[in-house]
Design a protein around this motif. Structure first.
Motif, PDB file in Angstrom:
ATOM      1  N   TRP A  56       1.639 -23.468 -23.802  1.00  0.00           N
ATOM      2  CA  TRP A  56       2.912 -23.601 -23.928  1.00  0.00           C
ATOM      3  C   TRP A  56       3.002 -25.205 -23.336  1.00  0.00           C
ATOM      4  O   TRP A  56       3.667 -25.984 -24.214  1.00  0.00           O
ATOM      5  CB  TRP A  56       3.923 -22.819 -23.034  1.00  0.00           C
ATOM      6  CG  TRP A  56       5.168 -23.400 -23.047  1.00  0.00           C
ATOM      7  CD1 TRP A  56       6.267 -23.204 -24.042  1.00  0.00           C
ATOM      8  CD2 TRP A  56       5.684 -23.888 -21.673  1.00  0.00           C
ATOM      9  NE1 TRP A  56       7.374 -23.541 -23.372  1.00  0.00           N
ATOM     10  CE2 TRP A  56       7.213 -24.046 -22.104  1.00  0.00           C
ATOM     11  CE3 TRP A  56       5.252 -24.169 -20.487  1.00  0.00           C
ATOM     12  CZ2 TRP A  56       7.956 -24.716 -21.166  1.00  0.00           C
ATOM     13  CZ3 TRP A  56       6.243 -24.870 -19.634  1.00  0.00           C
ATOM     14  CH2 TRP A  56       7.593 -25.103 -20.006  1.00  0.00           C
ATOM     15  N   ALA A  67       8.442 -21.539 -28.173  1.00  0.00           N
ATOM     16  CA  ALA A  67       9.347 -20.304 -27.874  1.00  0.00           C
ATOM     17  C   ALA A  67       8.670 -18.977 -27.893  1.00  0.00           C
ATOM     18  O   ALA A  67       8.539 -18.041 -27.226  1.00  0.00           O
ATOM     19  CB  ALA A  67      10.464 -20.365 -28.622  1.00  0.00           C
ATOM     20  N   LEU A 113       6.346 -18.043 -24.950  1.00  0.00           N
ATOM     21  CA  LEU A 113       7.052 -17.741 -23.811  1.00  0.00           C
ATOM     22  C   LEU A 113       7.579 -16.413 -23.968  1.00  0.00           C
ATOM     23  O   LEU A 113       7.533 -15.780 -23.232  1.00  0.00           O
ATOM     24  CB  LEU A 113       8.076 -18.962 -23.378  1.00  0.00           C
ATOM     25  CG  LEU A 113       7.805 -20.060 -22.709  1.00  0.00           C
ATOM     26  CD1 LEU A 113       8.911 -20.993 -22.217  1.00  0.00           C
ATOM     27  CD2 LEU A 113       7.062 -19.566 -21.469  1.00  0.00           C
ATOM     28  N   PHE A 114       8.139 -16.225 -25.010  1.00  0.00           N
ATOM     29  CA  PHE A 114       8.911 -14.825 -25.598  1.00  0.00           C
ATOM     30  C   PHE A 114       7.749 -13.775 -25.278  1.00  0.00           C
ATOM     31  O   PHE A 114       7.969 -12.839 -24.707  1.00  0.00           O
ATOM     32  CB  PHE A 114       9.444 -14.854 -26.873  1.00  0.00           C
ATOM     33  CG  PHE A 114       9.958 -13.589 -27.382  1.00  0.00           C
ATOM     34  CD1 PHE A 114      11.201 -13.158 -26.814  1.00  0.00           C
ATOM     35  CD2 PHE A 114       9.038 -12.849 -28.216  1.00  0.00           C
ATOM     36  CE1 PHE A 114      11.542 -11.968 -27.303  1.00  0.00           C
ATOM     37  CE2 PHE A 114       9.597 -11.704 -28.840  1.00  0.00           C
ATOM     38  CZ  PHE A 114      10.884 -11.228 -28.285  1.00  0.00           C
ATOM     39  N   PHE A 160      12.815 -14.730 -19.820  1.00  0.00           N
ATOM     40  CA  PHE A 160      12.410 -15.527 -21.229  1.00  0.00           C
ATOM     41  C   PHE A 160      12.188 -14.675 -22.595  1.00  0.00           C
ATOM     42  O   PHE A 160      11.925 -14.858 -23.708  1.00  0.00           O
ATOM     43  CB  PHE A 160      11.284 -16.261 -21.156  1.00  0.00           C
ATOM     44  CG  PHE A 160      11.299 -17.450 -19.800  1.00  0.00           C
ATOM     45  CD1 PHE A 160      12.245 -18.411 -20.219  1.00  0.00           C
ATOM     46  CD2 PHE A 160      10.730 -17.264 -19.010  1.00  0.00           C
ATOM     47  CE1 PHE A 160      12.634 -19.294 -19.179  1.00  0.00           C
ATOM     48  CE2 PHE A 160      10.683 -18.295 -17.902  1.00  0.00           C
ATOM     49  CZ  PHE A 160      11.757 -19.313 -18.015  1.00  0.00           C
ATOM     50  N   ALA A 176      13.627 -18.921 -23.923  1.00  0.00           N
ATOM     51  CA  ALA A 176      12.373 -19.642 -24.042  1.00  0.00           C
ATOM     52  C   ALA A 176      12.546 -21.147 -24.461  1.00  0.00           C
ATOM     53  O   ALA A 176      11.822 -22.037 -24.200  1.00  0.00           O
ATOM     54  CB  ALA A 176      11.461 -18.682 -24.722  1.00  0.00           C
ATOM     55  N   THR A 198      11.687 -24.790 -23.161  1.00  0.00           N
ATOM     56  CA  THR A 198      10.956 -25.809 -23.728  1.00  0.00           C
ATOM     57  C   THR A 198      11.476 -27.074 -23.999  1.00  0.00           C
ATOM     58  O   THR A 198      10.866 -28.386 -23.722  1.00  0.00           O
ATOM     59  CB  THR A 198      10.468 -24.971 -24.996  1.00  0.00           C
ATOM     60  OG1 THR A 198       9.746 -23.872 -24.946  1.00  0.00           O
ATOM     61  CG2 THR A 198       9.664 -25.875 -26.015  1.00  0.00           C
TER      62      THR A 198
END
Length: 477
Positions: free
Chosen positions: A96, A307, A310-311, A323, A335, A339
């Motif tokens: 990420w 995104a 993170l999700f 998130f 998320a 970001t």
């Protein structure tokens, strides 16, 4: 997020995600970066190493998609399955973070491209005006993506087609202008080549080869959107082969059009500078338009991937639950907010960087290496255990070989990057561990195993050394 076939991604759309992720900023900078470092001979060796290493990694992604179809958002999930919770977190956070840094690089490149035509306003891409324009762009894309991932993915497919056209035109023009005598004169660097061994020449090109290959896992990250699970591996290989051909051509053909020193001296994006020297000013304008389209398309793809990582990490309890929340369009909004806040802060920080362009490029490359190393390692473990190979036992040996070669290549990339970038990445990993602690506390689980304590201790020590280097000036961004 996608519950019906018309919301799923086809093989073509998945391949476009790979191509769209890979054909971004890096390919437009290849001639200048290679021209500064080496001649055609060194470039051929560098692409042989990078191409082989990344092909091995692509085959690992393909094998894991087939043997572990139950694992979605593959990059960090594979690391967790193979090496435990904290390594899975580091992989997710590193991937990420690298994506965020890559997005910062995209905006710096947009600024430097505009700076070719408006030097007093945009400069090298890190002027105050360039930063303001970048921040506006970041948040325009943010609200576009909040309207829905499927719509954004569709836009990415269209942009991918549009941005490949200038690159193909560049290749055709340079192929038509091919001068064998000039290529031969440049083969070992030419008369103005700085005195350095071949190994050093190759090493100086390796980080940009990592950067331009980042995105090879695009289909794997979006595996849960695929209409057919088998399409994930196929899209990875198709995207890899196609983009590699483009990158090798873009790197080698300029050596047949002008002296190496001239290639090294052109302003970034160097693809525009090279074409300008061959056909005139219109060539720079044409490529610059392609850069803007390409980079904006790649930024869209990487915003989606950021995104999604993170999700997915939050859904599997590797990141805080906040998130894992989605808005009414099934987009992981929290998320995406984190970001773009982080990307915005890094963009602002480029104002004080001595060379934001190359620094962000190299940092992005190094942060991608840990997730890639863990994926390759898990590929080895899976093949050794025979999990998923019950009906295809003969594939275990070649898949182990793919994994080992991918591991060796990734370790070599760490060495080529140098200690500076490894320490700087550790500086970012240490505070990032707060998110891991947050997630473990939410689940009322112990923080670390004994092995994970050792991993955290090494990360902490490296981070402290890196922070001390930044404070004393012995390490400069």
């Amino acid at each position: 997020m996608a519950s019906s076939d018309n919301q799923k991604l086809s093989l073509f759309a998945l391949t476009s995600m790979v191509v769209g992720s890979m054909v971004g900023a890096g390919i437009f900078n290849l001639p200048g970066r290679f021209g500064t470092a080496t001649g055609p001979f060194g470039a051929i060796i560098a692409w042989a190493i990078a191409g082989t290493g990344m092909y091995m990694l692509a085959r690992v992604f393909q094998a894991l998609a087939e043997k572990r179809p139950d694992i979605d958002a593959g990059v960090f999930a594979y690391a967790k399955a193979g090496f435990g919770n904290y390594m899975g977190f580091l992989s997710a956070f590193g991937y990420w973070l690298g994506s965020c840094l890559g997005n910062v690089f995209y905006w710096v490149l947009i600024g430097s491209t505009l700076g070719r035509f408006f030097p007093g306003i945009f400069g090298d891409g890190s002027s105050a005006t360039a930063i303001i324009v970048s921040l506006i762009g970041i948040w325009v894309f943010h609200f576009l993506i909040l309207r829905g991932v499927e719509q954004a993915a569709y836009i990415n497919t269209i942009v991918t087609i549009a941005k490949v056209v200038p690159i193909i035109v560049f290749i055709l023009i340079l192929a038509f202008a091919f001068n064998h005598t000039q290529f031969s004169a440049n083969f070992f660097g030419g008369v103005d080549m700085p005195a350095k061994p071949l190994l050093a020449q190759v090493r100086d090109t390796m980080l940009i080869t990592v950067f331009v290959f980042i995105g090879i896992e695009g289909a794997s990250v979006y595996s849960r959107f695929a209409k057919e699970r088998s399409d994930v591996g196929t899209a990875t290989i198709l995207g890899f082969v196609g983009v590699t051909g483009l990158m090798v051509a873009v790197t080698l053909l300029p050596y047949a059009a002008m002296p190496r020193a001239s290639i090294a001296g052109v302003q970034q994006p160097s693809l525009a500078g090279v074409l300008e020297l061959v056909v005139g000013h219109w060539g720079a304008v044409f490529i610059s338009i392609g850069v803007l389209v390409s980079v904006l398309g790649a930024y869209l793809a990487w915003s989606l991937i950021c995104a999604e990582v993170l999700f997915a990490a939050a859904k599997s309890d590797d990141m805080p639950r906040i998130f894992a929340r989605q808005n009414g369009n099934r987009v992981p909004a929290n998320a995406l907010w984190l970001t773009n806040i982080v990307v915005s802060l890094f963009v602002i920080s480029t104002y004080w960087s001595r060379d934001a362009f190359n620094f962000m490029l190299d940092m992005t490359s190094v942060t991608a290496l840990l997730p890639y190393l863990l994926v390759a390692g898990y590929g080895i473990l899976l093949a050794r255990r025979g999990e998923g190979y019950e009906s295809t036992p003969r594939e275990r040996t070649p898949h182990q070989i793919f994994g080992w070669l991918a591991c060796i290549y990734t370790v070599f990339m760490f060495v080529a990057a140098g200690l500076k970038y490894v320490l700087l990445v550790a500086v970012l990993f240490v505070p990032g561990t707060i998110l891991y602690v947050w997630a473990r506390r939410e689940q009322k689980l112990p923080l670390f195993t004994r092995v994970e304590v050792a991993v955290f201790a090494v990360t902490l020590i490296a981070g402290l050394i890196g922070a001390y280097g930044l404070l004393t000036g012995s390490i400069t961004p």
